[in-house]
Design a protein around this motif. Structure first.
Motif, PDB file in Angstrom:
ATOM      1  N   ALA A  79       0.832  -1.199   0.000  1.00  0.00           N
ATOM      2  CA  ALA A  79       0.000   0.000   0.000  1.00  0.00           C
ATOM      3  C   ALA A  79       0.873   1.258   0.000  1.00  0.00           C
ATOM      4  O   ALA A  79       0.555   2.246  -0.682  1.00  0.00           O
ATOM      5  N   ALA A  82       2.142   1.828  -3.412  1.00  0.00           N
ATOM      6  CA  ALA A  82       1.072   2.332  -4.279  1.00  0.00           C
ATOM      7  C   ALA A  82       0.624   3.734  -3.881  1.00  0.00           C
ATOM      8  O   ALA A  82      -0.121   4.381  -4.632  1.00  0.00           O
ATOM      9  N   GLY A  83       1.049   4.192  -2.709  1.00  0.00           N
ATOM     10  CA  GLY A  83       0.694   5.530  -2.265  1.00  0.00           C
ATOM     11  C   GLY A  83      -0.741   5.674  -1.803  1.00  0.00           C
ATOM     12  O   GLY A  83      -1.339   6.752  -1.922  1.00  0.00           O
ATOM     13  N   VAL A  84      -1.318   4.573  -1.267  1.00  0.00           N
ATOM     14  CA  VAL A  84      -2.703   4.606  -0.785  1.00  0.00           C
ATOM     15  C   VAL A  84      -2.752   3.989   0.608  1.00  0.00           C
ATOM     16  O   VAL A  84      -1.812   3.329   1.055  1.00  0.00           O
ATOM     17  N   SER A  85      -3.877   4.178   1.287  1.00  0.00           N
ATOM     18  CA  SER A  85      -4.069   3.564   2.598  1.00  0.00           C
ATOM     19  C   SER A  85      -4.389   2.080   2.413  1.00  0.00           C
ATOM     20  O   SER A  85      -4.794   1.649   1.322  1.00  0.00           O
ATOM     21  N   SER A  87      -6.878   0.536   3.615  1.00  0.00           N
ATOM     22  CA  SER A  87      -8.321   0.388   3.375  1.00  0.00           C
ATOM     23  C   SER A  87      -8.681   0.655   1.921  1.00  0.00           C
ATOM     24  O   SER A  87      -9.710   0.179   1.426  1.00  0.00           O
ATOM     25  N   GLU A  88      -7.856   1.399   1.219  1.00  0.00           N
ATOM     26  CA  GLU A  88      -8.052   1.616  -0.219  1.00  0.00           C
ATOM     27  C   GLU A  88      -7.409   0.503  -1.037  1.00  0.00           C
ATOM     28  O   GLU A  88      -7.885   0.174  -2.132  1.00  0.00           O
ATOM     29  N   TYR A  89      -6.336  -0.065  -0.504  1.00  0.00           N
ATOM     30  CA  TYR A  89      -5.559  -1.052  -1.265  1.00  0.00           C
ATOM     31  C   TYR A  89      -6.205  -2.431  -1.291  1.00  0.00           C
ATOM     32  O   TYR A  89      -6.227  -3.091  -2.340  1.00  0.00           O
ATOM     33  N   THR A  90      -6.721  -2.914  -0.163  1.00  0.00           N
ATOM     34  CA  THR A  90      -7.118  -4.323  -0.056  1.00  0.00           C
ATOM     35  C   THR A  90      -8.426  -4.719  -0.751  1.00  0.00           C
ATOM     36  O   THR A  90      -8.538  -5.863  -1.196  1.00  0.00           O
ATOM     37  N   ARG A  92      -9.699  -4.299  -3.663  1.00  0.00           N
ATOM     38  CA  ARG A  92      -9.495  -4.795  -5.033  1.00  0.00           C
ATOM     39  C   ARG A  92      -9.118  -6.272  -5.022  1.00  0.00           C
ATOM     40  O   ARG A  92      -9.667  -7.081  -5.781  1.00  0.00           O
ATOM     41  N   HIS A 194      -0.952   2.713   9.250  1.00  0.00           N
ATOM     42  CA  HIS A 194      -2.310   2.701   9.789  1.00  0.00           C
ATOM     43  C   HIS A 194      -2.246   2.208  11.236  1.00  0.00           C
ATOM     44  O   HIS A 194      -1.506   1.284  11.551  1.00  0.00           O
TER      45      HIS A 194
END
Length: 492
Positions: A79, A82-85, A87-90, A92, A194
């Motif tokens: 994550a 990818a530069g995301v949290s 909760s945004e990464y998983t 998908r 996180h």
């Protein structure tokens, strides 16, 4: 017939049944959703699926819990890249995992538990361990399990940990060394990670505590069975036992079910070897979801499976033979009398099928019994000696077979199109084989229209047009089969 299954904990084949007559409480380690699942992962999930289907076939209802690890070292690392949290990464990869299970006809567990939704239960268990002096806090605010406080450590993996050094710690979620070290229950927050604010301090759970806490929450202090791949036996399952039994003072799981690794073309699967495949990789190469399922469960779970493309082609043919046989039985004109010899052979094959499954999930024996039935049934059909009662008996056995193997209904083209749509969205159509790409140009309705046109052309003796249609369809991966029962078509 009682289901008998090898128990990793005792090293013996034992009867399998709920401890209290209630639904069979089973916990199976689910995916860590940091990437797409590979075929080695899916062999384990498919063998667990076979187990739960056999339980139901024998009248035992499973209460099956599977976790989703949506926070761990790999997820945090990916994550961040990818530069995301997280909760945004998983989501998908969690969604992709369940799509792949659907493609492989894997039943969804009764309960799916995400780690991030059960932080309070994990904190509560760690607090119990601290009260038992089995957990301690370090200078950075992390909490560790004190392995020296659990004398039974190693009883599952059968490793000798008599030389445990109290206080030697490891903070990574996964490790391969044989040495036992105190493992992280709660990891203090690092900059940018996180975190959850809890009575333990700010941080996030270690991997091992997740499964113990969720299993305890949904299934109670003692499970009927815990399942997973053999790679999880140590340290993950060993650590689960230690922390669970230290917190509850009860046996954590009565039965342990571990699935062996697979090889690919005789070698260990790895990206560096160039033999690392996800389900979507194989669908884009033109292999069928049903054949992948059949191959991954064809070898009993305690034996190593050598996954080969020749084997996949063989399973494609085997499934087609089974599907064709079922259609023949359904559509055949029955003989006037019941074939007593065929009745006896059907009963024998059914018994051998069920015996195989109840004997440590011997899927190889079970499917061999079904192909014995196919040979006997085809011989009777060819001779015109299959009565209506024979047909009903055979269809009943095939129904039992498909309740476990789940390959007779044909949804393969649907999942190939799914893989193509996914590849187009992801910009990966160049990974699809020419044969698979050709299938995008024709819908089922268009194919059927061409097949009907070919039939009309043959009736009017326009054989040139009939041959032209057959060849055009073949170029697009569509095969036409002419038989006395009519015309059928299928995608390669």
């Amino acid at each position: 017939m009682t289901i008998r299954l090898f128990n990793t904990l005792t090293g013996k084949i034992e009867d399998l049944a709920p401890i209290d007559g209630k639904p069979f409480r089973m916990y199976a380690c689910g995916p860590t959703v940091y990437d797409y699942g590979h075929i080695g992962n899916f062999r384990t999930f498919l063998q667990v699926d076979v187990l739960r289907r056999v339980l139901r076939l024998k009248g035992i209802e499973p209460q099956h819990v599977m976790n989703i690890t949506d926070v761990d070292d790999k997820i945090i690392r990916n994550a961040a890249i990818a530069g995301v949290s997280i909760s945004e990464y998983t989501p998908r990869f969690e969604n992709a995992f369940f799509e792949d299970l659907d493609a492989l006809s894997v039943e969804k567990p009764e309960i799916v538990a995400r780690a991030t939704e059960h932080i309070p239960a994990m904190v509560s268990m760690i607090e119990k361990l601290a009260a038992e002096d089995c957990a301690y806090k370090t200078e950075d605010g992390s909490w560790y399990f004190r392995i020296a406080k659990f004398p039974g450590y190693g009883k599952l993996s059968k490793k000798d940990f008599s030389g445990i050094t109290d206080g030697a710690r490891v903070d990574v979620d996964e490790y391969d060394k044989d040495s036992a070290r105190d493992f992280a229950l709660w990891k203090a927050a690092k900059p940018g990670e996180h975190r959850w604010e809890t009575p333990l301090g700010a941080g996030r759970p270690g991997w091992h505590i997740e499964c113990s806490a969720m299993a305890n929450e949904y299934l109670g202090e003692t499970l009927d069975l815990h399942a997973g791949g053999e790679d999880l036996m140590f340290p993950h399952h060993e650590n689960e036992i230690a922390q669970s039994e230290s917190a509850t003072h009860h046996c954590f799981a009565r039965h342990w079910f571990h699935v062996r690794f697979l090889l690919v073309e005789g070698r260990k699967m790895s990206k560096s070897e160039g033999n690392f495949y996800t389900l979507r990789d194989l669908l884009l190469k033109g292999y069928k979801a049903s054949a992948i399922r059949m191959l991954l469960i064809s070898v009993p779970y305690r034996q190593q499976l050598n996954f080969t493309f020749e084997g996949l082609a063989g399973e494609t043919g085997a499934i087609e033979r089974l599907r064709t046989f079922r259609e023949r039985v359904r559509n055949a004109k029955p003989a006037t009398e019941t074939n007593i010899a065929l009745t006896d052979e059907t009963a024998r094959c059914e018994k051998n099928f069920l015996d195989g499954l109840c004997n440590d999930l011997n899927t190889a024996e079970a499917r061999a019994a079904i192909f014995d039935l196919v040979r006997a049934g085809n011989a009777a059909l060819d001779a015109g000696t299959m009565g209506a009662e024979n047909a009903a008996q055979i269809l009943g056995v095939l129904k039992q077979f498909d309740a476990v193997f789940a390959v007779l209904d044909d949804h393969d083209a649907e999942w190939t199109r799914f893989a193509l749509d996914w590849a187009e969205r992801e910009g990966r159509l160049d990974e699809a084989s020419p044969e698979v790409l050709a299938q995008r140009s024709l819908s089922d309705e268009q194919i059927q229209a061409l097949v009907d046109e070919r039939t009309r052309a043959k009736k009017t003796r326009n054989f040139a047009r009939a041959d032209q249609i057959r060849n055009e369809l073949a170029e697009k991966g569509i095969l036409i089969e002419d038989s006395k029962d009519g015309v059928r078509w299928k995608r390669k």
